[in-house]
Design a protein around this motif. Structure first.
Motif, PDB file in Angstrom:
ATOM      1  N   ASP A 119       1.011  -1.166   0.045  1.00 46.41           N
ATOM      2  CA  ASP A 119       0.108  -0.030  -0.046  1.00 46.41           C
ATOM      3  C   ASP A 119       0.794   1.216  -0.038  1.00 46.41           C
ATOM      4  O   ASP A 119       0.709   2.110  -0.585  1.00 46.41           O
ATOM      5  N   LEU A 120       2.029   1.514   0.768  1.00 46.86           N
ATOM      6  CA  LEU A 120       2.786   2.429   0.988  1.00 46.86           C
ATOM      7  C   LEU A 120       3.381   2.655  -0.581  1.00 46.86           C
ATOM      8  O   LEU A 120       3.602   3.610  -0.858  1.00 46.86           O
ATOM      9  N   LEU A 121       3.834   1.728  -1.297  1.00 51.47           N
ATOM     10  CA  LEU A 121       4.626   1.611  -2.411  1.00 51.47           C
ATOM     11  C   LEU A 121       3.787   2.063  -3.460  1.00 51.47           C
ATOM     12  O   LEU A 121       3.869   3.043  -4.522  1.00 51.47           O
ATOM     13  N   LEU A 122       2.578   1.826  -3.681  1.00 46.87           N
ATOM     14  CA  LEU A 122       1.476   2.409  -4.365  1.00 46.87           C
ATOM     15  C   LEU A 122       1.002   3.820  -4.041  1.00 46.87           C
ATOM     16  O   LEU A 122       0.952   4.538  -5.096  1.00 46.87           O
ATOM     17  N   THR A 123       1.216   4.306  -2.804  1.00 45.43           N
ATOM     18  CA  THR A 123       1.273   5.481  -2.634  1.00 45.43           C
ATOM     19  C   THR A 123       2.224   6.544  -3.006  1.00 45.43           C
ATOM     20  O   THR A 123       1.906   7.478  -3.625  1.00 45.43           O
ATOM     21  N   VAL A 124       3.322   5.994  -2.809  1.00 46.27           N
ATOM     22  CA  VAL A 124       4.435   6.875  -3.137  1.00 46.27           C
ATOM     23  C   VAL A 124       4.662   6.864  -4.781  1.00 46.27           C
ATOM     24  O   VAL A 124       4.874   7.713  -5.417  1.00 46.27           O
ATOM     25  N   SER A 125       4.330   5.767  -5.339  1.00 41.87           N
ATOM     26  CA  SER A 125       4.685   5.689  -6.827  1.00 41.87           C
ATOM     27  C   SER A 125       3.487   6.429  -7.366  1.00 41.87           C
ATOM     28  O   SER A 125       3.376   6.578  -8.811  1.00 41.87           O
ATOM     29  N   GLY A 126       2.425   6.664  -6.847  1.00 37.05           N
ATOM     30  CA  GLY A 126       1.377   7.719  -7.282  1.00 37.05           C
ATOM     31  C   GLY A 126       1.791   9.077  -7.660  1.00 37.05           C
ATOM     32  O   GLY A 126       1.337   9.825  -8.436  1.00 37.05           O
ATOM     33  N   ARG A 127       2.867   9.394  -6.752  1.00 37.59           N
ATOM     34  CA  ARG A 127       3.183  10.791  -7.013  1.00 37.59           C
ATOM     35  C   ARG A 127       4.706  10.829  -7.634  1.00 37.59           C
ATOM     36  O   ARG A 127       4.992  11.747  -8.516  1.00 37.59           O
ATOM     37  N   HIS A 128       5.576   9.569  -7.653  1.00 34.76           N
ATOM     38  CA  HIS A 128       7.029   9.423  -8.291  1.00 34.76           C
ATOM     39  C   HIS A 128       7.204   8.148  -8.553  1.00 34.76           C
ATOM     40  O   HIS A 128       7.041   7.334  -7.857  1.00 34.76           O
ATOM     41  N   PRO A 129       7.567   8.167  -9.777  1.00 36.57           N
ATOM     42  CA  PRO A 129       7.990   6.450 -10.185  1.00 36.57           C
ATOM     43  C   PRO A 129       9.119   6.457  -9.112  1.00 36.57           C
ATOM     44  O   PRO A 129       9.878   7.002  -8.932  1.00 36.57           O
ATOM     45  N   THR A 130       9.070   5.089  -8.608  1.00 34.66           N
ATOM     46  CA  THR A 130       9.820   4.595  -7.450  1.00 34.66           C
ATOM     47  C   THR A 130      10.837   3.333  -8.181  1.00 34.66           C
ATOM     48  O   THR A 130      10.283   2.322  -8.418  1.00 34.66           O
ATOM     49  N   MET A 131      12.146   3.333  -7.749  1.00 31.53           N
ATOM     50  CA  MET A 131      12.952   2.344  -7.903  1.00 31.53           C
ATOM     51  C   MET A 131      13.557   1.811  -6.378  1.00 31.53           C
ATOM     52  O   MET A 131      14.005   2.446  -5.982  1.00 31.53           O
ATOM     53  N   LEU A 132      13.397   0.530  -6.318  1.00 30.89           N
ATOM     54  CA  LEU A 132      13.690   0.067  -5.144  1.00 30.89           C
ATOM     55  C   LEU A 132      15.057  -1.003  -5.398  1.00 30.89           C
ATOM     56  O   LEU A 132      14.657  -1.958  -6.284  1.00 30.89           O
ATOM     57  N   VAL A 133      15.621  -0.861  -4.464  1.00 31.38           N
ATOM     58  CA  VAL A 133      17.024  -1.921  -4.768  1.00 31.38           C
ATOM     59  C   VAL A 133      17.436  -2.626  -3.380  1.00 31.38           C
ATOM     60  O   VAL A 133      17.542  -2.003  -2.421  1.00 31.38           O
ATOM     61  N   VAL A 134      17.415  -3.913  -3.679  1.00 30.94           N
ATOM     62  CA  VAL A 134      17.921  -4.622  -2.404  1.00 30.94           C
ATOM     63  C   VAL A 134      18.903  -5.581  -2.917  1.00 30.94           C
ATOM     64  O   VAL A 134      18.849  -6.406  -3.964  1.00 30.94           O
ATOM     65  N   GLU A 135      20.077  -5.327  -2.536  1.00 32.87           N
ATOM     66  CA  GLU A 135      21.655  -5.738  -2.829  1.00 32.87           C
ATOM     67  C   GLU A 135      21.874  -7.014  -1.966  1.00 32.87           C
ATOM     68  O   GLU A 135      21.579  -7.213  -0.699  1.00 32.87           O
ATOM     69  N   ASP A 136      22.543  -7.874  -2.760  1.00 35.53           N
ATOM     70  CA  ASP A 136      23.286  -9.182  -1.867  1.00 35.53           C
ATOM     71  C   ASP A 136      22.156  -9.822  -1.218  1.00 35.53           C
ATOM     72  O   ASP A 136      22.364 -10.211   0.057  1.00 35.53           O
ATOM     73  N   VAL A 137      20.967 -10.342  -2.085  1.00 34.00           N
ATOM     74  CA  VAL A 137      20.076 -10.914  -1.652  1.00 34.00           C
ATOM     75  C   VAL A 137      20.525 -12.426  -1.173  1.00 34.00           C
ATOM     76  O   VAL A 137      19.601 -13.141  -0.390  1.00 34.00           O
ATOM     77  N   HIS A 138      21.534 -12.911  -1.682  1.00 39.87           N
ATOM     78  CA  HIS A 138      22.113 -14.317  -1.083  1.00 39.87           C
ATOM     79  C   HIS A 138      22.188 -14.171   0.482  1.00 39.87           C
ATOM     80  O   HIS A 138      22.577 -15.211   0.993  1.00 39.87           O
ATOM     81  N   TRP A 139      22.338 -12.870   0.981  1.00 36.93           N
ATOM     82  CA  TRP A 139      22.510 -12.974   2.531  1.00 36.93           C
ATOM     83  C   TRP A 139      21.204 -12.565   3.307  1.00 36.93           C
ATOM     84  O   TRP A 139      21.181 -11.917   4.307  1.00 36.93           O
ATOM     85  N   VAL A 140      19.989 -12.554   2.454  1.00 35.65           N
ATOM     86  CA  VAL A 140      18.959 -11.827   3.105  1.00 35.65           C
ATOM     87  C   VAL A 140      18.464 -12.706   4.101  1.00 35.65           C
ATOM     88  O   VAL A 140      18.636 -14.124   4.145  1.00 35.65           O
ATOM     89  N   ASP A 141      17.570 -12.470   5.241  1.00 31.91           N
ATOM     90  CA  ASP A 141      16.910 -13.081   6.046  1.00 31.91           C
ATOM     91  C   ASP A 141      15.636 -13.449   5.565  1.00 31.91           C
ATOM     92  O   ASP A 141      14.967 -12.933   4.674  1.00 31.91           O
ATOM     93  N   GLN A 142      15.083 -14.464   6.165  1.00 29.32           N
ATOM     94  CA  GLN A 142      13.751 -15.005   5.847  1.00 29.32           C
ATOM     95  C   GLN A 142      12.892 -14.127   5.957  1.00 29.32           C
ATOM     96  O   GLN A 142      11.834 -13.957   4.697  1.00 29.32           O
ATOM     97  N   ALA A 143      12.529 -13.240   6.883  1.00 31.76           N
ATOM     98  CA  ALA A 143      11.433 -12.292   6.943  1.00 31.76           C
ATOM     99  C   ALA A 143      11.548 -11.355   5.701  1.00 31.76           C
ATOM    100  O   ALA A 143      10.364 -11.053   5.336  1.00 31.76           O
ATOM    101  N   SER A 144      12.733 -10.935   5.453  1.00 28.97           N
ATOM    102  CA  SER A 144      12.890  -9.990   4.568  1.00 28.97           C
ATOM    103  C   SER A 144      12.417 -10.502   3.089  1.00 28.97           C
ATOM    104  O   SER A 144      11.929 -10.039   2.358  1.00 28.97           O
ATOM    105  N   MET A 145      12.915 -11.809   2.790  1.00 27.47           N
ATOM    106  CA  MET A 145      12.582 -12.559   1.732  1.00 27.47           C
ATOM    107  C   MET A 145      11.220 -12.790   1.356  1.00 27.47           C
ATOM    108  O   MET A 145      10.641 -12.619   0.286  1.00 27.47           O
ATOM    109  N   ASP A 146      10.638 -13.189   2.462  1.00 27.19           N
ATOM    110  CA  ASP A 146       8.929 -13.657   2.448  1.00 27.19           C
ATOM    111  C   ASP A 146       8.213 -12.210   2.024  1.00 27.19           C
ATOM    112  O   ASP A 146       7.450 -12.240   1.291  1.00 27.19           O
ATOM    113  N   LEU A 147       8.805 -10.997   2.609  1.00 28.32           N
ATOM    114  CA  LEU A 147       8.158  -9.792   2.307  1.00 28.32           C
ATOM    115  C   LEU A 147       8.405  -9.372   1.033  1.00 28.32           C
ATOM    116  O   LEU A 147       7.405  -8.698   0.145  1.00 28.32           O
TER     117      LEU A 147
END
Length: 978
Positions: A137-165
């Motif tokens: 919902d937050l991303l839809l809100t912000v992208s309604g005003r500005h196109p948005t680029m989200l970057v998550v680097e080194d996903v091979h070290w990600v925690d499970q909670a972040s990966m699920d999200l």
């Protein structure tokens, strides 16, 4: 817009034109309104970060908001949701207006990502889904005003909670100007669990694009090396190109060496860099290798003997030499490969010193009281030998991770607690917690992260530590919850009963109320409605005494659902409707969904499909404030699908069910949805799809008695429409004993109806014909159905009972038109269109048998019109067969051309087929399985003449062979026509 920037030197983009073009294409698609996701993979040093930075630079130039989160390879104690929290902070930094634009409920739900306590204490998986939905919902809100680029680097070290999200976000973002970019090392993704399966799943999504970075060509490496300030000589460039093996990071790192310092082997490239540092610099590198990117100068200064001047000198030189970089206000390794070299080259004694410095720093400041720091602090304390303090913080970290629904991280933290426990003498006194309590908490974490086997192992250990009956009841209660999560509902109920029996009379009234409510819900879910009513009444009384409003409301909902199961739909609907204001006032998502979900269930049981649609719309609106409805209100969606199937709105049902299955986070309802899709596929005659959906329904919901019963009935229909009555009977014979143990009258009666239809179909299509009198099996099925109907006032049960009785008489061809007329009328009133059409087909055949051709034609036309409107191909084929062999027309002029039934010279079906008297005699013998020789002897004709008669009969019946001719005649009961 301002945002975090790196002080790392910007290397030129070389040899990545195609990959950059692909990324720019994704940016353009996002700017145009189509969300995209990219997974950039490549080995360490290949240039993933460089490509991402170039894309981010281009995105910013085009007005994008860019936010980055990095998965940290720290040695222990990862922060749940760490990269997502970092990304959210950057997002708010670049779009400061965002908190005021987001809804209050969305911003509150994001609390765990802002290092705040969650807004609810519920441990339900729905609470995690609410957090995930808030991110979308937050991303839809912000992208309604500005196109948005989200970057998550080194996903091979990600925690499970972040990966699920992140996986949830990638699946759910079907609109909005958002580009999600993940970078990963493929060799790590093959060996690490959190990202491996999730990335494989994401790559299958149509909106996700993969970019695999290969080694640079020799020409590209030479161009890259010559681009650095003071480039090496041609001879050195050639040597570097050969040694770098196409890896840009190594090429640039080698280019910074003096000519005579370039090592002979690639392995020595980074080791030589680390070997050349001072003592202060080495201490700083070791500390950063353990704590990750650090924004705490007070911590870093401890690596240089407490001198800020020495810290400044050491860090400046390391940045200059390309070993460290400054990202925003954080000091970090310029590349993960450099950290890995330091880790491999660090002595155990150096690690202890660094861990001690980190632990002392955080213990002396506010971090000691910050739950999200507890895992890191526990790790540093453990590695510095302070086991008692480590146990305290490890337990704190585990409970915090569970509280913010990072269940895999909680499980890992509890595993750490268990390891430390054995290192601490008198651990229960030191921690202030009993070990049995820790094991029960760990089992809950394992349950929620999908590891029921691990949960049961911990509960077995807990069983060995039982001291009191309250202990025994507590462990059995947790075991019941775990077994319920596995789908083994009957074993779960046994565990709950054991827990209740062990609970001392005056002990823990809250646990007693919880157990009673669990027993009530379990009995309700397994079809034991009368028992559910009794347990629910006790749970309501117990929770009223304790003041536990949530348990009382859960038990009240269960009691109402049990009333619907027992046939009192009015009481169920009234009870659930009265509960809604209190449920909404409590603002508990799970209760809101359960109340609306079961209200739609009760309305569905009563075949009140229009009311169901209204209640579903209201429930969806109530759930919408918590996040995407498909992800949250799966039960509501399932009941809506059931209504659409019954109403014959099959295309809509398939669309809603398919969308729901694509977005489900809780798989419990998946079995129901697949069963509904199977029902539609069977009715449409799509055998391959029916088989696929039935298999999925068994896989997802086979342990659920309701799903299992629905699957059995649908599978029987599948066999019946494909003329396999024996297989249908076998499926139902296996399912009925279990169904009869339940209190669900409708399912029992539906199964009995199909079983009787299977027997009637078998008799009608058996050659030679053997009509039998009343059979024990048939009478038993009718008796079971009548007993079930006697215990309910549901109109749908009365409608099914009329079909049961008509089908039973069809077994010996004594079914009457008035019986099928009642079936048609009852199902038309309930909106059950497919059953209504089937009843009209049977009504037509019954009229044909009584030589009432015009009435048969009217009934068959009604059946045909409904079947065509539904797209029910197998039913259309049956109707067409009856029309063909009965000489009935299905067109709009059929009624006007039909002869009056009242006319004394009414033609028989045999007459309409043009069968001569002799051909009727031959056909009658074909129905007994007679050969041409047997026919010739019985009718005193030659065998050749018998063969000619058979050949004349086949085209008149539209049959391919004598066996098919006999079956067509049997299906239309031509043996009874003169």
């Amino acid at each position: 817009m301002a945002g975090p920037r790196s002080t790392a030197p910007r290397e030129p983009m070389v040899g990545r034109a195609a990959e950059l073009a692909s990324g720019l294409t994704a940016l353009a698609a996002v700017a145009a309104g189509t969300p995209q996701a990219m997974i950039i993979s490549g080995e360490a040093g290949i240039g993933k970060t460089r490509l991402v930075r170039e894309l981010a630079s281009r995105a910013r130039a085009d007005g994008f908001v860019v936010a980055t989160g990095v998965c940290s390879p720290v040695s222990g104690g990862r922060l749940p949701y760490g990269p997502v929290s970092e990304m959210l902070a950057h997002l708010v930094g670049e779009a400061p207006e965002l908190p005021s634009l987001a809804s209050t409920s969305t911003w509150q739900a994001l609390g765990p990502l802002r290092m705040e306590a969650p807004g609810t204490s519920s441990d339900s998986g729905l609470a995690a889904t609410r957090l995930y939905a808030a991110v979308v919902d937050l991303l839809l809100t912000v992208s309604g005003r500005h196109p948005t680029m989200l970057v998550v680097e080194d996903v091979h070290w990600v925690d499970q909670a972040s990966m699920d999200l992140l996986a949830f976000t990638a699946r759910r973002l079907r609109q909005g100007r958002v580009l999600l970019v993940l970078t990963v090392r493929p060799e790590r993704a093959r060996t690490r669990s959190p990202d491996r399966s999730a990335l494989a799943e994401l790559r299958r999504l149509p909106s996700v694009h993969g970019i695999e970075l290969a080694a640079l060509s020799a020409d590209a490496v030479r161009e890259l090396v010559r681009s650095v300030p003071d480039p090496p000589s041609d001879h050195q460039v050639a040597r570097i190109t050969d040694l770098a093996q196409g890896i840009p990071f190594f090429a640039l790192h080698l280019a910074r060496h003096d000519a005579d310092e370039i090592p002979a082997r690639l392995r020595g490239v980074l080791l030589s860099s680390v070997d050349e540092v001072t003592d202060d610099q080495r201490s700083l590198l070791v500390l950063l290798s353990l704590v990750g990117a650090c924004e705490e100068p007070e911590l870093l200064v401890r690596a240089t003997g407490g001198s800020a001047e020495r810290l400044g000198a050491a860090s400046r030189d390391l940045v200059r030499r390309g070993l460290l970089s400054v990202d925003g206000s954080a000091l970090a390794f310029r590349h993960a490969l450099l950290r890995e070299v330091v880790v491999a080259d660090t002595l155990p004694s150096e690690r202890v010193v660094a861990h001690t410095a980190a632990a002392d720093f955080w213990l002396s400041g506010p971090a000691a009281d910050q739950p999200h720091r507890a895992a890191q602090l526990a790790h540093h304390l453990l590695e510095s030998g302070r086991h008692g303090a480590a146990l305290h913080y490890a337990l704190k970290a585990a409970r915090h991770a569970g509280a913010i629904w990072a269940y895999e991280d909680a499980r890992a933290c509890y595993a750490g607690v268990e390891r430390i426990w054995g290192l601490v003498p008198d651990a229960e006194r030191v921690s202030g917690v009993r070990q049995i309590t820790v094991l029960c908490e760990a089992a809950t974490a394992c349950r929620w992260c999908g590891r029921p086997e691990d949960a049961l192992l911990r509960l077995q250990h807990a069983d060995r530590l039982v001291v009191t009956e309250l202990d025994r009841a507590t462990v059995a209660h947790r075991r019941g919850q775990v077994l319920w999560a596995t789908g083994d509902m009957h074993a779960s109920l046994e565990a709950y009963r054991l827990a209740l029996g062990a609970l001392p009379p005056q002990a823990d009234d809250h646990l007693r109320a919880s157990l009673l409510a669990a027993l009530a819900q379990g009995c309700m879910a397994t079809g034991q409605a009368r028992s559910a009513t009794e347990w629910a009444a006790q749970a309501i009384a117990a929770s009223t005494l304790t003041g536990d409003q949530r348990i009382r409301l859960h038990a009240s909902i269960t009691a109402a659902v049990a009333q619907a199961q027992l046939g009192d739909v009015d009481a169920a609907v009234s009870g659930l409707t009265l509960l809604l204001p209190e449920v909404r006032g409590l603002d508990d998502l799970e209760l809101v969904l359960r109340c609306y979900g079961n209200l739609t269930f009760a309305l569905g049981v009563g075949c009140r499909f229009e009311q169901l649609a209204e209640a579903a719309a209201e429930g969806i609106a109530a759930a919408a404030r918590y996040g995407p409805v498909i992800s949250l209100a799966s039960t509501l969606i399932s009941n809506q699908v059931n209504a659409l199937v019954a109403l014959g709105r099959w295309d809509e049902a398939v669309r809603v069910a398919t969308d729901a299955l694509a977005d489900l986070t809780a798989e419990g309802v998946a079995g129901h949805l697949h069963a509904s899709l199977a029902e539609v596929a069977v009715a449409r005659g799509d055998e391959a799809e029916a088989d696929r959906q039935l298999a999925s329904a068994r896989a997802f919901g086979g342990q659920n008695p309701y799903v299992a019963a629905t699957v059995a009935i649908t599978e029987a229909d599948h066999h019946l429409w494909n003329h396999r009555p024996a297989e249908a009977a076998a499926v139902l014979a296996e399912a009925l004993p279990g169904l009869r143990k339940q209190d669900d009258a409708l399912l029992i009666m539906e199964a009995c109806w199909r079983a009787l239809r299977a027997e009637a179909d078998r008799v009608e299509t058996t050659v030679p014909l053997r009509r039998t009198g009343p059979s024990g099996a048939r009478d038993e099925l009718v008796g079971v159905a009548r007993d079930a109907a006697a215990g309910t006032a549901l109109p749908v049960c009365a409608a099914v009972l009329s079909a049961v009785e008509a089908e039973a008489d069809r077994v010996d061809a004594t079914d009457r038109p008035e019986q099928w007329t009642a079936v048609v009328a009852a199902n038309a009133a309930l909106g059950r269109r497919h059953v209504q059409a089937y009843g009209s087909l049977r009504l037509a055949v019954a009229h044909l048998r009584g030589q009432a051709r015009s009435r048969a034609e009217v009934a068959l036309r009604a059946a045909h019109a409904e079947a065509v409107a539904l797209g029910a191909v197998p039913l259309i084929e049956e109707i067409s067969t009856v029309a063909r062999v009965g000489g009935l027309r299905l067109g709009p002029d059929a009624g006007s051309s039909a002869r009056s039934d009242a006319h004394g010279g009414a033609a028989s079906v045999a007459d309409s087929l043009g069968l001569t008297p002799r051909e009727r005699e031959v056909l009658a013998m074909l129905m007994t399985g007679a050969t041409n020789r047997m026919i010739a002897r019985a009718l005193f004709i030659s065998e050749r003449t018998a063969s000619v008669h058979v050949s004349n009969i086949l085209p008149k019946l539209g049959a391919a062979n004598r066996t098919e001719a006999a079956r067509i005649a049997l299906r239309l009961n031509l043996d009874s026509l003169g």
